[in-house]
Design a protein around this motif. Sequence first.
Motif, PDB file in Angstrom:
ATOM      1  N   ILE A 127      10.644  30.420   8.157  1.00 18.85           N
ATOM      2  CA  ILE A 127      11.553  31.279   7.397  1.00 18.85           C
ATOM      3  C   ILE A 127      11.346  31.081   5.892  1.00 18.85           C
ATOM      4  N   VAL A 128      11.548  29.856   5.425  1.00 24.83           N
ATOM      5  CA  VAL A 128      11.347  29.511   4.016  1.00 24.83           C
ATOM      6  C   VAL A 128      10.684  28.143   3.949  1.00 24.83           C
ATOM      7  N   TYR A 129      10.170  27.810   2.764  1.00 22.24           N
ATOM      8  CA  TYR A 129       9.520  26.505   2.616  1.00 22.24           C
ATOM      9  C   TYR A 129       9.572  26.027   1.179  1.00 22.24           C
ATOM     10  N   LYS A 130       9.344  24.733   1.015  1.00 20.30           N
ATOM     11  CA  LYS A 130       9.146  24.105  -0.288  1.00 20.30           C
ATOM     12  C   LYS A 130       7.894  23.255  -0.161  1.00 20.30           C
ATOM     13  N   THR A 131       7.256  22.968  -1.290  1.00 22.28           N
ATOM     14  CA  THR A 131       6.084  22.101  -1.281  1.00 22.28           C
ATOM     15  C   THR A 131       6.293  20.928  -2.221  1.00 22.28           C
ATOM     16  N   GLN A 132       5.561  19.857  -1.937  1.00 19.90           N
ATOM     17  CA  GLN A 132       5.544  18.663  -2.775  1.00 19.90           C
ATOM     18  C   GLN A 132       4.093  18.237  -2.906  1.00 19.90           C
ATOM     19  N   VAL A 133       3.610  18.160  -4.144  1.00 17.64           N
ATOM     20  CA  VAL A 133       2.235  17.740  -4.378  1.00 17.64           C
ATOM     21  C   VAL A 133       2.172  16.218  -4.333  1.00 17.64           C
ATOM     22  N   VAL A 134       1.351  15.711  -3.419  1.00 15.97           N
ATOM     23  CA  VAL A 134       1.092  14.276  -3.280  1.00 15.97           C
ATOM     24  C   VAL A 134      -0.427  14.155  -3.226  1.00 15.97           C
ATOM     25  N   ALA A 135      -0.981  13.262  -2.436  1.00 16.22           N
ATOM     26  CA  ALA A 135      -2.438  13.226  -2.240  1.00 16.22           C
ATOM     27  C   ALA A 135      -2.753  14.261  -1.162  1.00 16.22           C
ATOM     28  N   GLY A 136      -2.434  15.483  -1.458  1.00 15.22           N
ATOM     29  CA  GLY A 136      -2.436  16.608  -0.533  1.00 15.22           C
ATOM     30  C   GLY A 136      -1.142  17.355  -0.812  1.00 15.22           C
TER      31      GLY A 136
ATOM     32  N   ASN B  84       2.832  18.093   0.880  1.00 17.72           N
ATOM     33  CA  ASN B  84       3.886  18.045   1.885  1.00 17.72           C
ATOM     34  C   ASN B  84       4.561  19.401   1.893  1.00 17.72           C
ATOM     35  N   TYR B  85       4.698  19.967   3.071  1.00 17.80           N
ATOM     36  CA  TYR B  85       5.445  21.211   3.237  1.00 17.80           C
ATOM     37  C   TYR B  85       6.753  20.868   3.930  1.00 17.80           C
ATOM     38  N   PHE B  86       7.846  21.351   3.372  1.00 18.55           N
ATOM     39  CA  PHE B  86       9.159  21.267   4.008  1.00 18.55           C
ATOM     40  C   PHE B  86       9.464  22.697   4.442  1.00 18.55           C
ATOM     41  N   ILE B  87       9.546  22.913   5.744  1.00 18.62           N
ATOM     42  CA  ILE B  87       9.598  24.279   6.268  1.00 18.62           C
ATOM     43  C   ILE B  87      10.799  24.445   7.191  1.00 18.62           C
ATOM     44  N   LYS B  88      11.596  25.488   6.925  1.00 19.79           N
ATOM     45  CA  LYS B  88      12.689  25.844   7.831  1.00 19.79           C
ATOM     46  C   LYS B  88      12.111  26.764   8.894  1.00 19.79           C
ATOM     47  N   VAL B  89      12.294  26.390  10.165  1.00 18.60           N
ATOM     48  CA  VAL B  89      11.718  27.129  11.285  1.00 18.60           C
ATOM     49  C   VAL B  89      12.825  27.550  12.241  1.00 18.60           C
ATOM     50  N   GLN B  90      12.827  28.828  12.585  1.00 20.61           N
ATOM     51  CA  GLN B  90      13.768  29.335  13.578  1.00 20.61           C
ATOM     52  C   GLN B  90      13.216  29.040  14.962  1.00 20.61           C
TER      53      GLN B  90
ATOM     54  N   HIS C  33      14.039  21.724  10.526  1.00 18.56           N
ATOM     55  CA  HIS C  33      13.313  21.532   9.274  1.00 18.56           C
ATOM     56  C   HIS C  33      12.144  20.620   9.580  1.00 18.56           C
ATOM     57  N   LEU C  34      10.954  21.066   9.229  1.00 21.46           N
ATOM     58  CA  LEU C  34       9.745  20.296   9.464  1.00 21.46           C
ATOM     59  C   LEU C  34       9.214  19.750   8.142  1.00 21.46           C
ATOM     60  N   LYS C  35       8.686  18.539   8.192  1.00 20.77           N
ATOM     61  CA  LYS C  35       7.937  17.975   7.061  1.00 20.77           C
ATOM     62  C   LYS C  35       6.504  17.848   7.553  1.00 20.77           C
ATOM     63  N   VAL C  36       5.606  18.623   6.945  1.00 22.49           N
ATOM     64  CA  VAL C  36       4.218  18.685   7.384  1.00 22.49           C
ATOM     65  C   VAL C  36       3.313  18.269   6.233  1.00 22.49           C
ATOM     66  N   PHE C  37       2.427  17.328   6.504  1.00 25.83           N
ATOM     67  CA  PHE C  37       1.460  16.901   5.495  1.00 25.83           C
ATOM     68  C   PHE C  37       0.133  17.607   5.725  1.00 25.83           C
TER      69      PHE C  37
ATOM     70  N   ASN D 234      -0.380  17.678   9.705  1.00 29.29           N
ATOM     71  CA  ASN D 234       0.226  16.657  10.540  1.00 29.29           C
ATOM     72  C   ASN D 234       1.739  16.703  10.379  1.00 29.29           C
ATOM     73  N   LEU D 235       2.452  16.741  11.503  1.00 25.61           N
ATOM     74  CA  LEU D 235       3.909  16.731  11.479  1.00 25.61           C
ATOM     75  C   LEU D 235       4.378  15.325  11.111  1.00 25.61           C
ATOM     76  N   ASP D 236       4.924  15.175   9.904  1.00 26.44           N
ATOM     77  CA  ASP D 236       5.356  13.869   9.398  1.00 26.44           C
ATOM     78  C   ASP D 236       6.794  13.545   9.775  1.00 26.44           C
ATOM     79  N   GLY D 237       7.594  14.566  10.013  1.00 35.66           N
ATOM     80  CA  GLY D 237       8.986  14.347  10.371  1.00 35.66           C
ATOM     81  C   GLY D 237       9.674  15.673  10.594  1.00 35.66           C
TER      82      GLY D 237
END
Length: 98
Positions: A41-50, A52-58, A66-70, A81-84
């Motif tokens: 649905i929506v997402y945010k990103t975080q720049v790290v060594a790659g 991180n996507y924080f994604i709201k999924v229906q 809410h998924l945290k994907v690296f 990779n699903l981080d959390g």
Amino acid sequence: MMPGGLSETKTATPEVQHIVNQVKPQFESRENRTFRIFKAIVYKTQVVAGINYFIKVQVSDDDYVHLKVFQGLSHENQGPNLDGFQTGKTRDDPLTYF
């Protein structure tokens, strides 16, 4: 955007849906169930060594996760990779760092 900080919330793109599709088996394995609906649905990103996507999924008519994907750097040739994740979310719950 400052490195390490979260971006603003953005509407999910086909690229983000593709990432969600790639980590769906990881999520289903951890939850020990399958999901007919798995729509970004929506997402945010975080720049790290790659990135991180924080994604709201229906995942059903009224349920969201809410998924945290690296996603590593492109030269590493590793898929996302699903981080959390957080379950029991609603459409209105804000995406936050976890």
